[in-house]
Design a protein around this motif. Structure first.
Motif, short mmCIF file in Angstrom:
data_model
loop_
_atom_site.label_atom_id
_atom_site.label_comp_id
_atom_site.label_asym_id
_atom_site.label_seq_id
_atom_site.Cartn_x
_atom_site.Cartn_y
_atom_site.Cartn_z
N MET A 1 0.83 -1.21 0.00
CA MET A 1 0.00 0.00 0.00
C MET A 1 0.86 1.26 0.00
O MET A 1 1.85 1.35 0.73
CB MET A 1 -0.88 0.02 1.26
CG MET A 1 -2.11 -0.84 1.12
SD MET A 1 -3.18 -0.21 -0.18
CE MET A 1 -3.95 -1.73 -0.71
N THR A 2 0.48 2.23 -0.78
CA THR A 2 1.18 3.52 -0.76
C THR A 2 0.21 4.57 -0.23
O THR A 2 -0.99 4.33 -0.14
CB THR A 2 1.61 3.93 -2.19
OG1 THR A 2 0.43 4.16 -2.98
CG2 THR A 2 2.46 2.84 -2.86
N GLN A 3 0.76 5.73 0.09
CA GLN A 3 -0.12 6.83 0.51
C GLN A 3 -1.18 7.05 -0.56
O GLN A 3 -2.34 7.34 -0.25
CB GLN A 3 0.69 8.12 0.72
CG GLN A 3 1.72 8.06 1.84
CD GLN A 3 1.13 7.97 3.23
OE1 GLN A 3 0.03 8.47 3.49
NE2 GLN A 3 1.83 7.34 4.15
N MET A 4 -0.76 6.91 -1.83
CA MET A 4 -1.69 7.18 -2.92
C MET A 4 -2.78 6.11 -3.03
O MET A 4 -3.97 6.45 -3.22
CB MET A 4 -0.95 7.30 -4.24
CG MET A 4 -1.84 7.83 -5.33
SD MET A 4 -0.97 7.93 -6.88
CE MET A 4 -2.15 8.90 -7.81
N THR A 5 -2.41 4.83 -2.90
CA THR A 5 -3.45 3.79 -3.00
C THR A 5 -4.40 3.90 -1.81
O THR A 5 -5.61 3.75 -1.97
CB THR A 5 -2.84 2.37 -3.09
OG1 THR A 5 -1.95 2.17 -2.01
CG2 THR A 5 -2.10 2.15 -4.39
N ASP A 6 -3.85 4.18 -0.63
CA ASP A 6 -4.74 4.39 0.52
C ASP A 6 -5.70 5.54 0.26
O ASP A 6 -6.91 5.43 0.51
CB ASP A 6 -3.91 4.70 1.79
CG ASP A 6 -3.37 3.43 2.44
OD1 ASP A 6 -3.90 2.34 2.15
OD2 ASP A 6 -2.41 3.53 3.24
N ALA A 7 -5.14 6.63 -0.25
CA ALA A 7 -5.99 7.81 -0.52
C ALA A 7 -7.09 7.44 -1.51
O ALA A 7 -8.25 7.84 -1.33
CB ALA A 7 -5.13 8.95 -1.05
N LYS A 8 -6.72 6.67 -2.54
CA LYS A 8 -7.73 6.27 -3.54
C LYS A 8 -8.82 5.40 -2.91
O LYS A 8 -9.95 5.40 -3.35
CB LYS A 8 -7.06 5.49 -4.67
CG LYS A 8 -6.31 6.36 -5.68
CD LYS A 8 -5.77 5.43 -6.78
CE LYS A 8 -4.98 6.17 -7.82
NZ LYS A 8 -4.39 5.24 -8.81
N CYS A 254 2.36 6.27 -13.52
CA CYS A 254 2.57 6.20 -12.06
C CYS A 254 1.23 6.26 -11.35
O CYS A 254 0.97 5.49 -10.42
CB CYS A 254 3.41 7.38 -11.58
SG CYS A 254 5.12 7.33 -12.11
N ARG A 255 0.40 7.18 -11.78
CA ARG A 255 -0.89 7.39 -11.11
C ARG A 255 -1.77 6.15 -11.24
O ARG A 255 -2.45 5.75 -10.29
CB ARG A 255 -1.59 8.63 -11.66
CG ARG A 255 -0.89 9.90 -11.18
CD ARG A 255 -1.54 11.13 -11.75
NE ARG A 255 -0.89 12.34 -11.21
CZ ARG A 255 -1.15 13.56 -11.63
NH1 ARG A 255 -2.05 13.76 -12.59
NH2 ARG A 255 -0.53 14.59 -11.09
N GLU A 256 -1.76 5.56 -12.43
CA GLU A 256 -2.55 4.33 -12.62
C GLU A 256 -2.06 3.24 -11.68
O GLU A 256 -2.84 2.45 -11.15
CB GLU A 256 -2.44 3.83 -14.06
CG GLU A 256 -3.40 4.54 -15.01
CD GLU A 256 -2.94 4.45 -16.46
OE1 GLU A 256 -2.29 3.43 -16.81
OE2 GLU A 256 -3.20 5.40 -17.21
N ALA A 257 -0.74 3.18 -11.46
CA ALA A 257 -0.14 2.13 -10.63
C ALA A 257 -0.22 2.46 -9.13
O ALA A 257 0.14 1.64 -8.30
CB ALA A 257 1.31 1.91 -11.04
N GLY A 258 -0.63 3.68 -8.79
CA GLY A 258 -0.68 4.08 -7.38
C GLY A 258 0.68 4.42 -6.80
O GLY A 258 0.89 4.36 -5.59
N VAL A 259 1.61 4.81 -7.67
CA VAL A 259 2.95 5.22 -7.21
C VAL A 259 2.98 6.75 -7.14
O VAL A 259 2.58 7.44 -8.08
CB VAL A 259 4.04 4.70 -8.18
CG1 VAL A 259 5.40 5.32 -7.88
CG2 VAL A 259 4.12 3.18 -8.11
#
Ligand SMILES: C[C@H]1O[C@@H](n2cnc3c(N)ncnc32)[C@H](O)[C@@H]1O
Ligand SMILES: Cc1ncc(COP(=O)(O)O)c(N)n1
Ligand code: MET
Ligand code: SF4
Ligand SMILES: [Zn+2]
Length: 426
Positions: A1-8, A254-259
């Protein structure tokens, strides 16, 4: 999990809570900004990094570059530079070492700060390739991805990777009559690799694999600007813009991958082209946080490039840049020493504050108001406490005090403030 995937996934992480509190913005608003990729929090899952938010609606952040070079390897000096960066309020530190035992230096730096740490792994890749095979350009995919993964496991929070140096952007460079060619060190390693082997950049070709590694450890990708202009004459030319378009495409992936991803930018840019550069980047890279080196606005002041860069940095941040990479008085001359680090950092912090004020940031304005009140009240201790550099003004006042303890020795008993204040009391 990244900050971005959590946020999504609608999760507000504890890091988001901390950043929201620090910046006095609504945590839900921050979560949305991170989910869209407009804000990043560079924090590797293996490290107890202080969460710092970079991007839209947040105050401008400042990065300090440190590290050894082949001509100067002194780990204690790098630790002292780290402590200076902590003390004077840097928001992040990049270890750009290219001399000595790189993992050992990195470890020492990371042990002496909780600020986010960035690296440019291609340096270690090039150095390891030279050790193993004889030349930097002998690097292969094994070394490239092993070093990146190793650094990710060590806890590096953000990595500059020059993924936009490709066969195509190198063609643009060849066709262009630039004065300075490539001034980015990482960019040069990869340009040389592509030119020599006539092979594609592995960081570009294997971008999905790279994303997998970064995602696993939540390393924020900082897309490097290998084609940035190295002098005013080369600013905003075709190789620079060609690379930027490639970086824009990679931001989407990157955004699609949640990075989490940010984009690096120039370099050397005259004042009249800074706003244009910021607007082009924000448009091409769909509002990804922008991390700029300087920009330096004249090449005529070696020895004072902290000033040329602070002038450019203020306008850049006012026009959209989110993260300023400091430049020191030693730029273009020699490896910086501790005092250069301090001077460069203070200059960059001044640029950031000037921009935040101009953008109407309420926190920046409340600092300005506090200072105004302290100055009006002749409260010298408070002024020193609030100052970006807390020591220099105190020392200067002690050097030449005024006979009137409220005034300063510029006007002494003719202090304008005091004169009108006295009359007002009658
Ligand atoms: C791209 C930026 O990186 C800086 N840079 C390159 N190597 C080092 C180092 N060892 N320490 C600090 N800064 C460095 C350059 O001075 C330039 O400003
Ligand atoms: C803002 C910014 N730009 C570039 C680099 C990398 O340096 P280089 O491209 O010379 O390897 C960096 N560390 N920060
Ligand atoms: C040619 S010096 C290399 C770093 C340089 N100052 C730059 O702006 O990229
Ligand atoms: S001139 Fe100095 S700073 Fe610039 S690329 Fe060469 S060695 Fe690096
Ligand atoms: Zn330069």
């Amino acid at each position: 999990m990244t900050q971005m995937t959590d946020a999504k996934n609608n999760i507000i992480t504890k890091e988001m809570e901390i950043v929201a509190k620090e910046e006095k913005i609504n945590p839900e608003k921050l979560r949305k900004l991170i989910a869209k990729g407009y804000v990043v929090i560079p924090k590797n899952i293996h490290r107890n990094t202080k969460p710092i938010g970079i991007g839209d609606n947040l105050r401008t952040k400042v990065n300090v570059n440190i590290g050894t070079s082949p001509d100067c390897v002194d780990i204690d000096m790098e630790i002292r530079k780290t402590k200076i960066a902590n003390k004077y309020g840097a928001h992040a530190i990049m270890d750009l070492s290219t001399g000595g035992n790189l993992p050992e230096i990195r470890k020492a730096i990371m042990e002496n700060t909780n600020l986010p740490i960035g690296t440019v792994p291609i340096y270690e890749i090039g150095i390891e390739s030279r050790k193993k095979y004889g030349r930097v350009i002998d690097m292969d995919e094994d070394i490239i991805f092993n070093v990146i993964e190793r650094q990710a496991k060590e806890g590096v929070d953000f990595m500059t990777l020059h993924c936009g140096i490709t066969k195509n952007s190198v063609e643009s460079l060849k066709k262009d009559k630039r004065i300075m060619g490539v001034v980015s060190r990482g960019g040069a390693f990869l340009t040389a690799y592509i030119m020599y082997h006539n092979k594609e950049n592995p960081l570009y070709e294997q971008f999905d694999y790279l994303l997998e590694i970064l995602k696993e450890h939540d390393v924020t990708l900082s897309l490097g600007d290998g084609m940035r202009p190295g002098c005013l004459c080369d600013n905003t030319d075709r190789p620079q813009i060609h690379e930027l378009i490639i970086l824009g495409e990679l931001v989407d992936r990157c955004r699609e991958a949640g990075v989490q991803v940010m984009v690096e930018g120039p370099g050397h840019v005259p004042l009249n082209n800074i706003e244009t550069n910021m607007k082009i980047q924000k448009s091409i890279c769909k509002n990804a946080p922008f991390y700029v080196l300087g920009p330096i606005v004249t090449d005529m002041a070696p020895g004072y490039d902290h000033i040329t860069a602070a002038i450019g940095g203020a306008l850049a941040a006012y026009s959209g840049a989110n993260f300023l990479c400091y430049v020191t008085p030693a730029e273009h001359i020699r490896l910086m020493d501790e005092n250069d680090v301090k001077e460069g950092l203070i200059a960059s912090k001044i640029a950031a504050q000037a921009a935040d004020v101009a953008k109407g940031n309420p926190l920046a304005w409340s600092m300005e108001k506090e200072m105004a009140i302290a100055r009006k009240n002749h409260n010298w201790e408070k002024q020193f406490e609030l100052a970006i550099d807390k020591e220099k003004p105190k020392k200067m006042r002690e050097e030449l005090p005024s006979a009137d303890e409220k005034a300063c020795s510029v006007c002494g008993e003719f202090c304008a403030l005091l004169m009108v204040e006295e009359l007002g009391k009658r």
